[in-house]
Scaffold this motif. Sequence first.
Motif, short mmCIF file in Angstrom:
data_model
loop_
_atom_site.label_atom_id
_atom_site.label_comp_id
_atom_site.label_asym_id
_atom_site.label_seq_id
_atom_site.Cartn_x
_atom_site.Cartn_y
_atom_site.Cartn_z
N TYR A 40 11.89 3.01 -8.22
CA TYR A 40 11.17 1.76 -8.40
C TYR A 40 9.69 1.94 -8.05
CZ TYR A 40 9.28 -2.77 -6.92
OH TYR A 40 8.48 -3.87 -6.73
N PHE A 41 9.44 2.53 -6.89
CA PHE A 41 8.07 2.70 -6.40
C PHE A 41 7.25 3.55 -7.35
CE2 PHE A 41 4.86 4.76 -3.75
CZ PHE A 41 4.27 3.64 -3.17
N MET A 42 7.82 4.64 -7.83
CA MET A 42 7.10 5.54 -8.72
C MET A 42 6.87 4.93 -10.11
SD MET A 42 6.35 7.91 -6.70
CE MET A 42 5.69 9.21 -7.72
N SER A 43 7.64 3.90 -10.47
CA SER A 43 7.47 3.24 -11.76
C SER A 43 6.31 2.23 -11.73
CB SER A 43 8.75 2.54 -12.19
OG SER A 43 8.99 1.38 -11.42
N LEU A 44 5.80 1.91 -10.55
CA LEU A 44 4.71 0.95 -10.42
C LEU A 44 3.37 1.62 -10.72
CD1 LEU A 44 5.79 -0.68 -7.03
CD2 LEU A 44 6.13 -1.61 -9.33
N SER A 45 2.39 0.80 -11.06
CA SER A 45 1.03 1.32 -11.28
C SER A 45 0.47 1.78 -9.94
CB SER A 45 0.14 0.24 -11.88
OG SER A 45 -0.13 -0.76 -10.91
N LEU A 46 -0.58 2.58 -9.97
CA LEU A 46 -1.19 3.07 -8.73
C LEU A 46 -1.72 1.93 -7.87
CD1 LEU A 46 -3.05 6.28 -9.93
CD2 LEU A 46 -0.90 6.10 -8.67
N ASP A 47 -2.24 0.89 -8.49
CA ASP A 47 -2.73 -0.27 -7.73
C ASP A 47 -1.58 -0.98 -7.02
OD1 ASP A 47 -5.36 0.18 -8.44
OD2 ASP A 47 -5.30 -1.20 -10.15
N GLU A 48 -0.45 -1.14 -7.72
CA GLU A 48 0.72 -1.77 -7.10
C GLU A 48 1.28 -0.90 -5.98
OE1 GLU A 48 2.76 -4.34 -10.65
OE2 GLU A 48 2.81 -2.15 -10.85
N GLN A 49 1.28 0.41 -6.18
CA GLN A 49 1.73 1.32 -5.13
C GLN A 49 0.84 1.20 -3.89
OE1 GLN A 49 2.04 5.36 -6.52
NE2 GLN A 49 3.53 4.84 -8.10
N ASP A 50 -0.46 1.15 -4.09
CA ASP A 50 -1.39 1.01 -2.98
C ASP A 50 -1.16 -0.30 -2.23
OD1 ASP A 50 -2.50 3.47 -3.49
OD2 ASP A 50 -4.22 2.65 -4.60
N SER A 51 -0.89 -1.36 -2.97
CA SER A 51 -0.63 -2.66 -2.36
C SER A 51 0.63 -2.61 -1.50
CB SER A 51 -0.48 -3.71 -3.45
OG SER A 51 -0.10 -4.94 -2.90
N ILE A 52 1.67 -1.97 -2.00
CA ILE A 52 2.92 -1.85 -1.24
C ILE A 52 2.72 -0.95 -0.03
CG2 ILE A 52 5.23 -0.82 -1.33
CD1 ILE A 52 5.56 -2.13 -4.06
N ARG A 53 1.97 0.13 -0.20
CA ARG A 53 1.68 1.01 0.94
C ARG A 53 1.00 0.23 2.07
NH1 ARG A 53 0.62 5.08 -3.02
NH2 ARG A 53 2.15 6.72 -2.74
N ALA A 54 0.03 -0.60 1.71
CA ALA A 54 -0.69 -1.38 2.71
C ALA A 54 0.21 -2.44 3.33
CB ALA A 54 -1.91 -2.04 2.07
N GLN A 55 1.03 -3.10 2.52
CA GLN A 55 1.88 -4.18 3.01
C GLN A 55 2.95 -3.67 3.96
OE1 GLN A 55 3.79 -6.41 -0.11
NE2 GLN A 55 4.70 -7.86 1.31
N TYR A 56 3.55 -2.52 3.64
CA TYR A 56 4.69 -2.03 4.42
C TYR A 56 4.39 -0.79 5.25
CZ TYR A 56 7.22 -5.22 1.38
OH TYR A 56 7.65 -6.33 0.71
N GLY A 57 3.15 -0.33 5.26
CA GLY A 57 2.83 0.88 6.01
C GLY A 57 3.61 2.07 5.49
N PHE A 58 3.74 2.15 4.18
CA PHE A 58 4.57 3.16 3.52
C PHE A 58 3.70 4.33 3.08
CE2 PHE A 58 7.07 4.52 -0.28
CZ PHE A 58 8.23 4.87 0.39
N THR A 59 4.00 5.51 3.60
CA THR A 59 3.14 6.67 3.33
C THR A 59 3.81 7.76 2.48
OG1 THR A 59 3.81 7.67 5.41
CG2 THR A 59 1.81 6.33 5.45
N LYS A 60 5.03 7.55 2.06
CA LYS A 60 5.70 8.56 1.25
C LYS A 60 5.25 8.50 -0.20
CE LYS A 60 9.71 10.06 2.29
NZ LYS A 60 11.12 10.27 2.47
N TYR A 61 5.51 9.59 -0.91
CA TYR A 61 5.25 9.71 -2.34
C TYR A 61 3.77 9.49 -2.68
CZ TYR A 61 10.16 8.55 -1.78
OH TYR A 61 11.45 8.47 -1.33
N MET A 62 2.90 10.02 -1.83
CA MET A 62 1.47 9.92 -2.08
C MET A 62 1.13 10.82 -3.26
SD MET A 62 0.20 7.90 0.33
CE MET A 62 -1.47 8.26 0.72
N THR A 63 0.26 10.34 -4.12
CA THR A 63 -0.19 11.12 -5.26
C THR A 63 -1.68 11.39 -5.10
OG1 THR A 63 -0.61 9.14 -6.55
CG2 THR A 63 1.53 10.18 -6.83
N ASN A 64 -2.13 12.47 -5.66
CA ASN A 64 -3.56 12.78 -5.64
C ASN A 64 -4.27 11.93 -6.67
OD1 ASN A 64 -3.15 14.73 -3.71
ND2 ASN A 64 -2.92 16.36 -5.21
N LYS A 65 -5.34 11.32 -6.27
CA LYS A 65 -6.10 10.46 -7.19
C LYS A 65 -7.33 11.17 -7.68
CE LYS A 65 -4.51 6.16 -5.26
NZ LYS A 65 -4.88 4.91 -4.68
#
Length: 65
Positions: A40-65
């Motif tokens: 689910y997380f990887m199917s989201l856009s990079l902006d949505e992933q960043d939003s979820i990372r900030a909301q939940y303090g989630f640091t896994k599956y980081m991609t190089n930008k």
Amino acid sequence: MKEHNCSHCPLRKKHDESPTSLLGRIWRWHINFCPGWKSYFMSLSLDEQDSIRAQYGFTKYMTNK
């Protein structure tokens, strides 16, 4: 393709309502290894992933930008 239920997950809702509750903490712990969440997380856009990372303090599956 199967649609993910992660955005409507009842445990995620519990976490959003009360992150320190037992069910909220279980959900947050669970997303660290859940293959469904990763998909689910990887199917989201990079902006949505960043939003979820900030909301939940989630640091896994980081991609190089």
